[in-house]
Design a protein around this motif. Sequence first.
Motif, short mmCIF file in Angstrom:
data_model
loop_
_atom_site.label_atom_id
_atom_site.label_comp_id
_atom_site.label_asym_id
_atom_site.label_seq_id
_atom_site.Cartn_x
_atom_site.Cartn_y
_atom_site.Cartn_z
N PRO A 76 0.83 -1.20 0.00
CA PRO A 76 0.00 0.00 0.00
C PRO A 76 0.87 1.26 0.00
O PRO A 76 1.93 1.28 0.59
N ARG A 99 0.40 5.79 -0.23
CA ARG A 99 -0.53 6.91 -0.25
C ARG A 99 -0.09 7.87 -1.34
O ARG A 99 1.05 8.29 -1.39
N THR A 101 -1.20 11.52 -3.20
CA THR A 101 -2.06 12.69 -3.07
C THR A 101 -2.18 13.40 -4.42
O THR A 101 -1.24 13.41 -5.21
N ALA A 123 -5.36 13.07 -0.31
CA ALA A 123 -5.11 11.65 -0.53
C ALA A 123 -6.18 11.09 -1.46
O ALA A 123 -7.36 11.43 -1.36
N THR A 124 -5.75 10.24 -2.37
CA THR A 124 -6.67 9.64 -3.33
C THR A 124 -6.71 8.13 -3.14
O THR A 124 -5.72 7.52 -2.78
N ASP A 125 -7.86 7.56 -3.35
CA ASP A 125 -7.98 6.11 -3.32
C ASP A 125 -8.52 5.61 -4.66
O ASP A 125 -9.29 4.67 -4.74
N ARG A 155 1.46 1.05 -9.38
CA ARG A 155 2.26 1.38 -8.20
C ARG A 155 3.75 1.19 -8.47
O ARG A 155 4.58 2.01 -8.06
N ASP A 177 3.79 9.02 -0.91
CA ASP A 177 4.51 8.97 0.35
C ASP A 177 5.89 8.36 0.20
O ASP A 177 6.84 8.78 0.85
N GLY A 225 2.71 5.02 8.13
CA GLY A 225 1.40 5.51 7.67
C GLY A 225 0.80 6.58 8.55
O GLY A 225 -0.34 6.96 8.37
#
Length: 127
Positions: A4, A6, A8, A13-15, A25, A98, A120
């Motif tokens: 995972p 993070r 932004t 922050a976007t999911d 990723r 991040d 996190g």
Amino acid sequence: MIGPMRVTRNGVATDRPELRRVRVRQLLVLRPVLSRDQVVDLLWPGLEPASAARNLRVTTTHLRRLPEPDRAGGEASYCVRSDADAIRLVRGGMLTADLWSLHELTDADQLAQAVALWRGGAAHRPG
């Protein structure tokens, strides 16, 4: 394996669903500028060139949607730029991750911030 992370977009922050894709990723954590051949060699080693090129097109399409979901198809991306030779990620206020911040926090005085980002949590700044 890339776990995972993070990301932004414009400081928020976007999911976005694109972030759930492993190759998206992975492409985010590579250097900001890579040749297409380097990306293919890193993400799809040994894959037939035509299949690897197709995978790269699909992955970069998803990557472009991550910071700019409202960008019209065919419209140039600000954050992900590509040409016949290279793919470039424009990192900054519009797109941050991040992990990029973690790499920048190498100074011993910033170790607490680096650990907080890795865990996190919010970065603690001594004051």
